[in-house]
Design a protein around this motif. Structure first.
Motif, PDB file in Angstrom:
ATOM      1  N   MET A  16       0.819  -1.194   0.000  1.00 17.49           N
ATOM      2  CA  MET A  16       0.000   0.000   0.000  1.00 17.49           C
ATOM      3  C   MET A  16       0.862   1.258   0.000  1.00 17.49           C
ATOM      4  O   MET A  16       0.338   2.349  -0.057  1.00 17.49           O
ATOM      5  CB  MET A  16      -0.907  -0.004   1.226  1.00 17.49           C
ATOM      6  CG  MET A  16      -2.327   0.378   0.873  1.00 17.49           C
ATOM      7  SD  MET A  16      -3.482  -0.119   2.125  1.00 17.49           S
ATOM      8  CE  MET A  16      -3.728   1.424   2.947  1.00 17.49           C
ATOM      9  N   ALA A  17       2.145   1.080   0.055  1.00 15.50           N
ATOM     10  CA  ALA A  17       3.030   2.239   0.056  1.00 15.50           C
ATOM     11  C   ALA A  17       2.987   2.955  -1.280  1.00 15.50           C
ATOM     12  O   ALA A  17       3.051   4.185  -1.329  1.00 15.50           O
ATOM     13  CB  ALA A  17       4.455   1.812   0.377  1.00 15.50           C
ATOM     14  N   GLU A  18       2.872   2.191  -2.346  1.00 15.93           N
ATOM     15  CA  GLU A  18       2.809   2.796  -3.672  1.00 15.93           C
ATOM     16  C   GLU A  18       1.404   2.603  -4.236  1.00 15.93           C
ATOM     17  O   GLU A  18       0.995   1.486  -4.493  1.00 15.93           O
ATOM     18  CB  GLU A  18       3.814   2.130  -4.610  1.00 15.93           C
ATOM     19  CG  GLU A  18       5.241   2.531  -4.325  1.00 15.93           C
ATOM     20  CD  GLU A  18       6.159   1.996  -5.408  1.00 15.93           C
ATOM     21  OE1 GLU A  18       5.704   1.838  -6.546  1.00 15.93           O
ATOM     22  OE2 GLU A  18       7.316   1.732  -5.091  1.00 15.93           O
ATOM     23  N   ALA A  19       0.706   3.711  -4.362  1.00 14.11           N
ATOM     24  CA  ALA A  19      -0.635   3.646  -4.942  1.00 14.11           C
ATOM     25  C   ALA A  19      -0.516   3.758  -6.455  1.00 14.11           C
ATOM     26  O   ALA A  19       0.233   4.579  -6.969  1.00 14.11           O
ATOM     27  CB  ALA A  19      -1.486   4.769  -4.391  1.00 14.11           C
ATOM     28  N   GLY A  20      -1.244   2.908  -7.131  1.00 14.62           N
ATOM     29  CA  GLY A  20      -1.230   2.966  -8.583  1.00 14.62           C
ATOM     30  C   GLY A  20      -1.975   4.198  -9.078  1.00 14.62           C
ATOM     31  O   GLY A  20      -2.621   4.916  -8.312  1.00 14.62           O
ATOM     32  N   GLY A  21      -1.873   4.447 -10.353  1.00 13.24           N
ATOM     33  CA  GLY A  21      -2.554   5.601 -10.932  1.00 13.24           C
ATOM     34  C   GLY A  21      -4.067   5.486 -10.856  1.00 13.24           C
ATOM     35  O   GLY A  21      -4.780   6.488 -10.887  1.00 13.24           O
ATOM     36  N   ALA A  22      -4.559   4.253 -10.715  1.00 12.39           N
ATOM     37  CA  ALA A  22      -6.013   4.044 -10.678  1.00 12.39           C
ATOM     38  C   ALA A  22      -6.647   4.710  -9.463  1.00 12.39           C
ATOM     39  O   ALA A  22      -7.769   5.219  -9.545  1.00 12.39           O
ATOM     40  CB  ALA A  22      -6.327   2.563 -10.686  1.00 12.39           C
ATOM     41  N   ILE A  23      -5.961   4.717  -8.348  1.00 16.22           N
ATOM     42  CA  ILE A  23      -6.537   5.324  -7.131  1.00 16.22           C
ATOM     43  C   ILE A  23      -6.708   6.829  -7.314  1.00 16.22           C
ATOM     44  O   ILE A  23      -7.684   7.411  -6.844  1.00 16.22           O
ATOM     45  CB  ILE A  23      -5.706   4.986  -5.870  1.00 16.22           C
ATOM     46  CG1 ILE A  23      -6.461   5.358  -4.593  1.00 16.22           C
ATOM     47  CG2 ILE A  23      -4.359   5.664  -5.877  1.00 16.22           C
ATOM     48  CD1 ILE A  23      -7.595   4.435  -4.280  1.00 16.22           C
ATOM     49  N   TYR A  24      -5.773   7.452  -8.015  1.00 10.17           N
ATOM     50  CA  TYR A  24      -5.879   8.888  -8.262  1.00 10.17           C
ATOM     51  C   TYR A  24      -7.003   9.196  -9.250  1.00 10.17           C
ATOM     52  O   TYR A  24      -7.740  10.161  -9.088  1.00 10.17           O
ATOM     53  CB  TYR A  24      -4.551   9.443  -8.777  1.00 10.17           C
ATOM     54  CG  TYR A  24      -3.445   9.319  -7.750  1.00 10.17           C
ATOM     55  CD1 TYR A  24      -3.467  10.083  -6.584  1.00 10.17           C
ATOM     56  CD2 TYR A  24      -2.397   8.428  -7.929  1.00 10.17           C
ATOM     57  CE1 TYR A  24      -2.471   9.965  -5.635  1.00 10.17           C
ATOM     58  CE2 TYR A  24      -1.393   8.303  -6.982  1.00 10.17           C
ATOM     59  CZ  TYR A  24      -1.441   9.069  -5.836  1.00 10.17           C
ATOM     60  OH  TYR A  24      -0.462   8.955  -4.899  1.00 10.17           O
ATOM     61  N   ILE A  25      -7.145   8.350 -10.243  1.00  6.48           N
ATOM     62  CA  ILE A  25      -8.219   8.532 -11.218  1.00  6.48           C
ATOM     63  C   ILE A  25      -9.576   8.329 -10.544  1.00  6.48           C
ATOM     64  O   ILE A  25     -10.521   9.089 -10.773  1.00  6.48           O
ATOM     65  CB  ILE A  25      -8.027   7.577 -12.414  1.00  6.48           C
ATOM     66  CG1 ILE A  25      -6.779   7.991 -13.197  1.00  6.48           C
ATOM     67  CG2 ILE A  25      -9.252   7.569 -13.307  1.00  6.48           C
ATOM     68  CD1 ILE A  25      -6.362   6.994 -14.251  1.00  6.48           C
ATOM     69  N   ALA A  26      -9.678   7.317  -9.687  1.00  7.94           N
ATOM     70  CA  ALA A  26     -10.931   7.053  -8.979  1.00  7.94           C
ATOM     71  C   ALA A  26     -11.287   8.210  -8.045  1.00  7.94           C
ATOM     72  O   ALA A  26     -12.450   8.612  -7.952  1.00  7.94           O
ATOM     73  CB  ALA A  26     -10.820   5.751  -8.192  1.00  7.94           C
ATOM     74  N   THR A  27     -10.292   8.758  -7.363  1.00  8.33           N
ATOM     75  CA  THR A  27     -10.535   9.884  -6.464  1.00  8.33           C
ATOM     76  C   THR A  27     -10.988  11.109  -7.251  1.00  8.33           C
ATOM     77  O   THR A  27     -11.936  11.794  -6.862  1.00  8.33           O
ATOM     78  CB  THR A  27      -9.262  10.223  -5.661  1.00  8.33           C
ATOM     79  OG1 THR A  27      -8.856   9.052  -4.952  1.00  8.33           O
ATOM     80  CG2 THR A  27      -9.507  11.349  -4.693  1.00  8.33           C
ATOM     81  N   ALA A  28     -10.324  11.390  -8.361  1.00  8.40           N
ATOM     82  CA  ALA A  28     -10.704  12.535  -9.190  1.00  8.40           C
ATOM     83  C   ALA A  28     -12.108  12.340  -9.764  1.00  8.40           C
ATOM     84  O   ALA A  28     -12.902  13.287  -9.822  1.00  8.40           O
ATOM     85  CB  ALA A  28      -9.692  12.729 -10.312  1.00  8.40           C
ATOM     86  N   GLY A  29     -12.434  11.123 -10.159  1.00  8.40           N
ATOM     87  CA  GLY A  29     -13.767  10.834 -10.685  1.00  8.40           C
ATOM     88  C   GLY A  29     -14.845  11.024  -9.638  1.00  8.40           C
ATOM     89  O   GLY A  29     -15.899  11.610  -9.909  1.00  8.40           O
ATOM     90  N   ALA A  30     -14.597  10.547  -8.430  1.00  8.58           N
ATOM     91  CA  ALA A  30     -15.571  10.703  -7.346  1.00  8.58           C
ATOM     92  C   ALA A  30     -15.760  12.177  -7.004  1.00  8.58           C
ATOM     93  O   ALA A  30     -16.884  12.629  -6.757  1.00  8.58           O
ATOM     94  CB  ALA A  30     -15.116   9.927  -6.116  1.00  8.58           C
TER      95      ALA A  30
END
Length: 50
Positions: free
Chosen positions: A1-15
């Motif tokens: 969990m130390a390195e978050a993939g780009g998907a988490i940032y995209i999901a956060t921006a989408g939400a």
């Protein structure tokens, strides 16, 4: 969990984008109802239209 993939940032921006769209949609609807001198469901406040 130390390195978050780009998907988490995209999901956060989408939400966040969906939340902002809902907020502005509700706000536009309330202003439209105010202009029509109809009841506006405000968040516990009373609004007296002129």
């Amino acid at each position: 969990m130390a390195e978050a993939g780009g998907a988490i940032y995209i999901a956060t921006a989408g939400a966040l984008a969906i939340t902002i769209a809902i907020y502005f949609g509700e706000r536009a609807y309330r202003y439209k109802r105010m202009k029509e001198n109809k009841h506006v469901g405000t968040y516990g406040f009373n609004f007296e239209s002129k």
